[in-house]
Design an enzyme around this catalytic site. Structure first.
Site, PDB file in Angstrom:
ATOM      1  N   LYS A 178     -21.351  12.320 -52.782  1.00  0.00           N
ATOM      2  CA  LYS A 178     -21.188  13.694 -52.274  1.00  0.00           C
ATOM      3  C   LYS A 178     -19.821  13.857 -51.615  1.00  0.00           C
ATOM      4  CE  LYS A 178     -25.052  15.609 -53.463  1.00  0.00           C
ATOM      5  NZ  LYS A 178     -25.074  16.714 -54.413  1.00  0.00           N
ATOM      6  N   TYR A 193     -25.240   7.415 -52.633  1.00  0.00           N
ATOM      7  CA  TYR A 193     -25.506   8.853 -52.780  1.00  0.00           C
ATOM      8  C   TYR A 193     -24.545   9.647 -51.888  1.00  0.00           C
ATOM      9  CZ  TYR A 193     -27.777  13.358 -51.851  1.00  0.00           C
ATOM     10  OH  TYR A 193     -28.027  14.695 -51.666  1.00  0.00           O
ATOM     11  N   SER A 252     -24.330  17.699 -48.708  1.00  0.00           N
ATOM     12  CA  SER A 252     -25.449  17.205 -47.902  1.00  0.00           C
ATOM     13  C   SER A 252     -24.945  16.730 -46.550  1.00  0.00           C
ATOM     14  CB  SER A 252     -26.106  16.037 -48.636  1.00  0.00           C
ATOM     15  OG  SER A 252     -26.982  15.349 -47.789  1.00  0.00           O
TER      16      SER A 252
HETATM   17  P1  NAD Z   1     -33.830  18.209 -57.780  1.00  0.00           P
HETATM   18  O1  NAD Z   1     -33.807  16.821 -58.329  1.00  0.00           O
HETATM   19  O2  NAD Z   1     -35.132  18.885 -57.618  1.00  0.00           O
HETATM   20  O3  NAD Z   1     -32.882  19.142 -58.639  1.00  0.00           O
HETATM   21  C1  NAD Z   1     -31.719  18.664 -59.284  1.00  0.00           C
HETATM   22  C2  NAD Z   1     -31.734  19.196 -60.701  1.00  0.00           C
HETATM   23  O4  NAD Z   1     -30.566  18.708 -61.375  1.00  0.00           O
HETATM   24  C3  NAD Z   1     -32.940  18.718 -61.512  1.00  0.00           C
HETATM   25  O5  NAD Z   1     -33.543  19.824 -62.138  1.00  0.00           O
HETATM   26  C4  NAD Z   1     -32.359  17.747 -62.516  1.00  0.00           C
HETATM   27  O6  NAD Z   1     -33.080  17.727 -63.726  1.00  0.00           O
HETATM   28  C5  NAD Z   1     -30.951  18.291 -62.680  1.00  0.00           C
HETATM   29  N1  NAD Z   1     -29.967  17.300 -63.127  1.00  0.00           N
HETATM   30  C6  NAD Z   1     -29.745  16.070 -62.625  1.00  0.00           C
HETATM   31  N2  NAD Z   1     -28.731  15.470 -63.283  1.00  0.00           N
HETATM   32  C7  NAD Z   1     -28.313  16.365 -64.209  1.00  0.00           C
HETATM   33  C8  NAD Z   1     -27.290  16.339 -65.197  1.00  0.00           C
HETATM   34  N3  NAD Z   1     -26.502  15.266 -65.360  1.00  0.00           N
HETATM   35  N4  NAD Z   1     -27.120  17.433 -65.977  1.00  0.00           N
HETATM   36  C9  NAD Z   1     -27.918  18.519 -65.842  1.00  0.00           C
HETATM   37  N5  NAD Z   1     -28.890  18.595 -64.922  1.00  0.00           N
HETATM   38  C10 NAD Z   1     -29.077  17.533 -64.118  1.00  0.00           C
HETATM   39  O7  NAD Z   1     -33.043  18.143 -56.386  1.00  0.00           O
HETATM   40  P2  NAD Z   1     -32.899  19.263 -55.272  1.00  0.00           P
HETATM   41  O8  NAD Z   1     -33.642  18.808 -54.084  1.00  0.00           O
HETATM   42  O9  NAD Z   1     -33.162  20.589 -55.830  1.00  0.00           O
HETATM   43  O10 NAD Z   1     -31.356  19.106 -54.937  1.00  0.00           O
HETATM   44  C11 NAD Z   1     -30.373  19.943 -55.510  1.00  0.00           C
HETATM   45  C12 NAD Z   1     -29.010  19.511 -55.015  1.00  0.00           C
HETATM   46  O11 NAD Z   1     -28.975  19.580 -53.593  1.00  0.00           O
HETATM   47  C13 NAD Z   1     -28.641  18.073 -55.384  1.00  0.00           C
HETATM   48  O12 NAD Z   1     -27.275  18.036 -55.727  1.00  0.00           O
HETATM   49  C14 NAD Z   1     -28.892  17.316 -54.104  1.00  0.00           C
HETATM   50  O13 NAD Z   1     -28.064  16.173 -53.998  1.00  0.00           O
HETATM   51  C15 NAD Z   1     -28.536  18.343 -53.053  1.00  0.00           C
HETATM   52  N6  NAD Z   1     -29.225  18.118 -51.769  1.00  0.00           N
HETATM   53  C16 NAD Z   1     -30.584  18.028 -51.747  1.00  0.00           C
HETATM   54  C17 NAD Z   1     -31.226  17.776 -50.545  1.00  0.00           C
HETATM   55  C18 NAD Z   1     -32.735  17.668 -50.480  1.00  0.00           C
HETATM   56  O14 NAD Z   1     -33.247  17.152 -49.503  1.00  0.00           O
HETATM   57  N7  NAD Z   1     -33.481  18.128 -51.451  1.00  0.00           N
HETATM   58  C19 NAD Z   1     -30.477  17.613 -49.371  1.00  0.00           C
HETATM   59  C20 NAD Z   1     -29.099  17.725 -49.432  1.00  0.00           C
HETATM   60  C21 NAD Z   1     -28.476  17.982 -50.643  1.00  0.00           C
HETATM   61  C1  UD1 Z   2     -33.113  11.621 -46.273  1.00  0.00           C
HETATM   62  C2  UD1 Z   2     -31.916  10.929 -46.832  1.00  0.00           C
HETATM   63  C3  UD1 Z   2     -30.704  11.838 -46.699  1.00  0.00           C
HETATM   64  C4  UD1 Z   2     -30.961  13.181 -47.369  1.00  0.00           C
HETATM   65  C5  UD1 Z   2     -32.207  13.797 -46.747  1.00  0.00           C
HETATM   66  C6  UD1 Z   2     -32.497  15.098 -47.449  1.00  0.00           C
HETATM   67  C7  UD1 Z   2     -32.399   8.551 -46.374  1.00  0.00           C
HETATM   68  C8  UD1 Z   2     -31.997   7.328 -45.612  1.00  0.00           C
HETATM   69  N1  UD1 Z   2     -31.704   9.685 -46.109  1.00  0.00           N
HETATM   70  O1  UD1 Z   2     -32.876  11.813 -44.918  1.00  0.00           O
HETATM   71  O2  UD1 Z   2     -29.572  11.241 -47.300  1.00  0.00           O
HETATM   72  O3  UD1 Z   2     -29.860  14.047 -47.187  1.00  0.00           O
HETATM   73  O4  UD1 Z   2     -33.302  12.884 -46.898  1.00  0.00           O
HETATM   74  O5  UD1 Z   2     -33.728  15.598 -47.188  1.00  0.00           O
HETATM   75  O6  UD1 Z   2     -33.270   8.497 -47.208  1.00  0.00           O
HETATM   76  N2  UD1 Z   2     -40.373   9.451 -42.326  1.00  0.00           N
HETATM   77  C9  UD1 Z   2     -41.544   8.804 -42.019  1.00  0.00           C
HETATM   78  N3  UD1 Z   2     -42.410   8.503 -43.037  1.00  0.00           N
HETATM   79  C10 UD1 Z   2     -42.164   8.823 -44.330  1.00  0.00           C
HETATM   80  C11 UD1 Z   2     -40.955   9.496 -44.642  1.00  0.00           C
HETATM   81  C12 UD1 Z   2     -40.076   9.790 -43.617  1.00  0.00           C
HETATM   82  O7  UD1 Z   2     -41.798   8.487 -40.859  1.00  0.00           O
HETATM   83  O8  UD1 Z   2     -42.974   8.511 -45.212  1.00  0.00           O
HETATM   84  C13 UD1 Z   2     -39.441   9.815 -41.235  1.00  0.00           C
HETATM   85  C14 UD1 Z   2     -38.070   9.193 -41.342  1.00  0.00           C
HETATM   86  O9  UD1 Z   2     -38.043   7.936 -40.704  1.00  0.00           O
HETATM   87  C15 UD1 Z   2     -37.201  10.252 -40.646  1.00  0.00           C
HETATM   88  C16 UD1 Z   2     -37.914  11.571 -40.959  1.00  0.00           C
HETATM   89  O10 UD1 Z   2     -39.248  11.210 -41.302  1.00  0.00           O
HETATM   90  O11 UD1 Z   2     -37.234  10.059 -39.255  1.00  0.00           O
HETATM   91  C17 UD1 Z   2     -37.294  12.345 -42.100  1.00  0.00           C
HETATM   92  O12 UD1 Z   2     -37.178  11.490 -43.244  1.00  0.00           O
HETATM   93  P1  UD1 Z   2     -36.719  12.029 -44.677  1.00  0.00           P
HETATM   94  O13 UD1 Z   2     -37.528  13.200 -45.062  1.00  0.00           O
HETATM   95  O14 UD1 Z   2     -36.694  10.859 -45.609  1.00  0.00           O
HETATM   96  O15 UD1 Z   2     -35.239  12.587 -44.446  1.00  0.00           O
HETATM   97  P2  UD1 Z   2     -33.954  11.868 -43.807  1.00  0.00           P
HETATM   98  O16 UD1 Z   2     -34.230  10.486 -43.372  1.00  0.00           O
HETATM   99  O17 UD1 Z   2     -33.381  12.785 -42.800  1.00  0.00           O
END
Ligand code: NAD
Ligand code: UD1
Length: 343
Positions: free
Chosen positions: A154, A150, A126
């Site tokens: 990572k 978190y 991330s």
């Molecule tokens: P998500 O929660 O939708 O998917 C994660 C999946 O992992 C879920 O299906 C959950 O049930 C499963 N899981 C969690 N713990 C587990 C375990 N111990 N054993 C087996 N399964 C397990 O999240 P996502 O948004 O799809 O994210 C996927 C990956 O990408 C994560 O590692 C997250 O940290 C990373 N990531 C997500 C974002 C984002 O904004 N969505 C941003 C950066 C990185």
């Molecule tokens: C968040 C996580 C980051 C993660 C990323 C993934 C935090 C502090 N950081 O980042 O670790 O990798 O999501 O998607 O949570 N906002 C509003 N109103 C809302 C929600 C968000 O104004 O209800 C604004 C926030 O202030 C920010 C932007 O929208 O400026 C994006 O927010 P968000 O979607 O939570 O993502 P990040 O803050 O970038």
């Protein structure tokens, strides 16, 4: 492309989109998920979209036997490791829970992979590993200084992967640093289904547009940005999924081992108000908002340098903000309660 890939966390938001991309590219896919933050219906939808079945293993990545059985039974030659927990504020409240799922889970996975001689891995990292941007755009050389458990989890995994590679350079490891994944598959059948109140902007905006909440809170309009609201690098989840295919292809084609961190973002930043306007345009709904104080821990602006991804993977995000909002709205309006009560 062919071969068998194990996707941990494959029932989740990003994992389902990766599964679709893999199956459509010709891979055989097995999913290992404990459904901690997902619903198995999502995998029925993946099968529906692709017209193909996929193997499902309900289990935990912290369990060695589950993992080695899954690797052996699937015959996987590569793993895409999405399983983990991702809510920043929850990680502050329950850090050990995060280290357990994210760090211990990856440790167990690496042990099982080494035992089964599967040494190709793509890890869901991330942009959170960078912490507060010291310069923009964020290149992969930016200092790594996450600001919450978190993010620490990572970064710990990234360090663990580098150490594994140093000890055995035959590993092929891609650490993909996602920026802000949003949007949904254009079918409207899979998408983000947050449990409880969404923390992230796009799902909250979508739930306001569908009428689940009366108003969006915008966390601050006094940042040093063009309109005062926070700026982020939103990337369409189907583009993100394609990035994994490109990485898998590159790792497979490479003659040597690798352990490389690569940003997956568009390189363009959009403000909260840009997102609100684009969502209104895409949905035809109004998104009422009010300006609230800044959210603690937020930064003004964050966006990627996508150059390394282009150079090493030949990958570039294709879809713009309107497409992200259009697809997020289709998913939201076709599935107002997400996968809950879905057939
Ligand atoms: P998500 O929660 O939708 O998917 C994660 C999946 O992992 C879920 O299906 C959950 O049930 C499963 N899981 C969690 N713990 C587990 C375990 N111990 N054993 C087996 N399964 C397990 O999240 P996502 O948004 O799809 O994210 C996927 C990956 O990408 C994560 O590692 C997250 O940290 C990373 N990531 C997500 C974002 C984002 O904004 N969505 C941003 C950066 C990185
Ligand atoms: C968040 C996580 C980051 C993660 C990323 C993934 C935090 C502090 N950081 O980042 O670790 O990798 O999501 O998607 O949570 N906002 C509003 N109103 C809302 C929600 C968000 O104004 O209800 C604004 C926030 O202030 C920010 C932007 O929208 O400026 C994006 O927010 P968000 O979607 O939570 O993502 P990040 O803050 O970038």
């Amino acid at each position: 492309m062919s071969g068998s890939v194990l996707v941990t966390g494959g029932a989740g938001y990003i994992g389902t989109h990766i599964c679709v991309a893999l199956i459509e590219a010709g891979f055989t896919v097995s999913v290992l998920d404990n459904y901690y933050n997902s619903n198995p219906v999502s995998l029925d939808r993946v099968a529906h979209i692709t017209g193909q079945s996929l193997a499902r293993i309900q289990g935990d990545v912290r369990d060695h036997k589950t993992l080695s059985d899954a690797l052996q039974q699937s015959g996987a030659t590569a793993v895409i490791h999405c399983a983990g927990l991702k809510a920043v504020s929850e990680s502050v409240q329950e850090p050990l829970h995060y280290y357990d799922h994210n760090v211990v889970g990856t440790l167990r996975l690496l042990e099982a992979m080494a035992q089964c001689q599967v040494k190709t891995l793509i890890f869901s990292s991330s942009a959170t590993v960078y912490g507060n941007p010291q310069f923009l755009p964020l290149t992969e050389e930016h200092p790594l200084a996450p600001t919450n458990p978190y993010g620490h989890s990572k970064l710990m995994v990234e360090k663990m992967l580098r150490d594994v590679f140093t000890a055995d350079p035959s590993w092929r490891i891609g650490m993909l640093r996602y920026f802000n994944p949003v949007g949904a598959h254009p079918s409207g059948l899979i998408g983000e289904d947050p449990q409880g109140l969404p923390n992230n902007l796009l799902p909250f905006v979508a739930q306001v547009a569908i009428g689940r909440h009366p108003v969006l809170n915008i966390w601050g309009d006094d940042y040093d940005t063009p309109d005062g609201t926070g700026v982020r690098d939103y990337v369409h989840v189907t583009d993100l999924a394609k990035g994994h295919l490109c990485a898998l292809q590159q790792l497979a084609a490479s003659k040597t081992g690798h352990c490389t961190a690569i940003n997956l973002g568009t390189g363009t930043g959009y403000s909260v108000l840009d997102v609100v306007r684009a969502f209104e345009q895409a949905s035809g709904q109004s998104v009422p908002y009010r300006i609230m104080p800044r959210r603690p821990g937020d930064v003004a602006t964050c966006f990627a340098s996508p150059q390394l991804a282009q150079q090493l993977l030949g990958w570039q995000a294709q879809q713009d903000l309107l497409a992200m909002c259009t697809d997020a709205w289709r998913w939201q309006s076709d599935n107002p309660q997400g996968y809950t009560n879905a057939l």
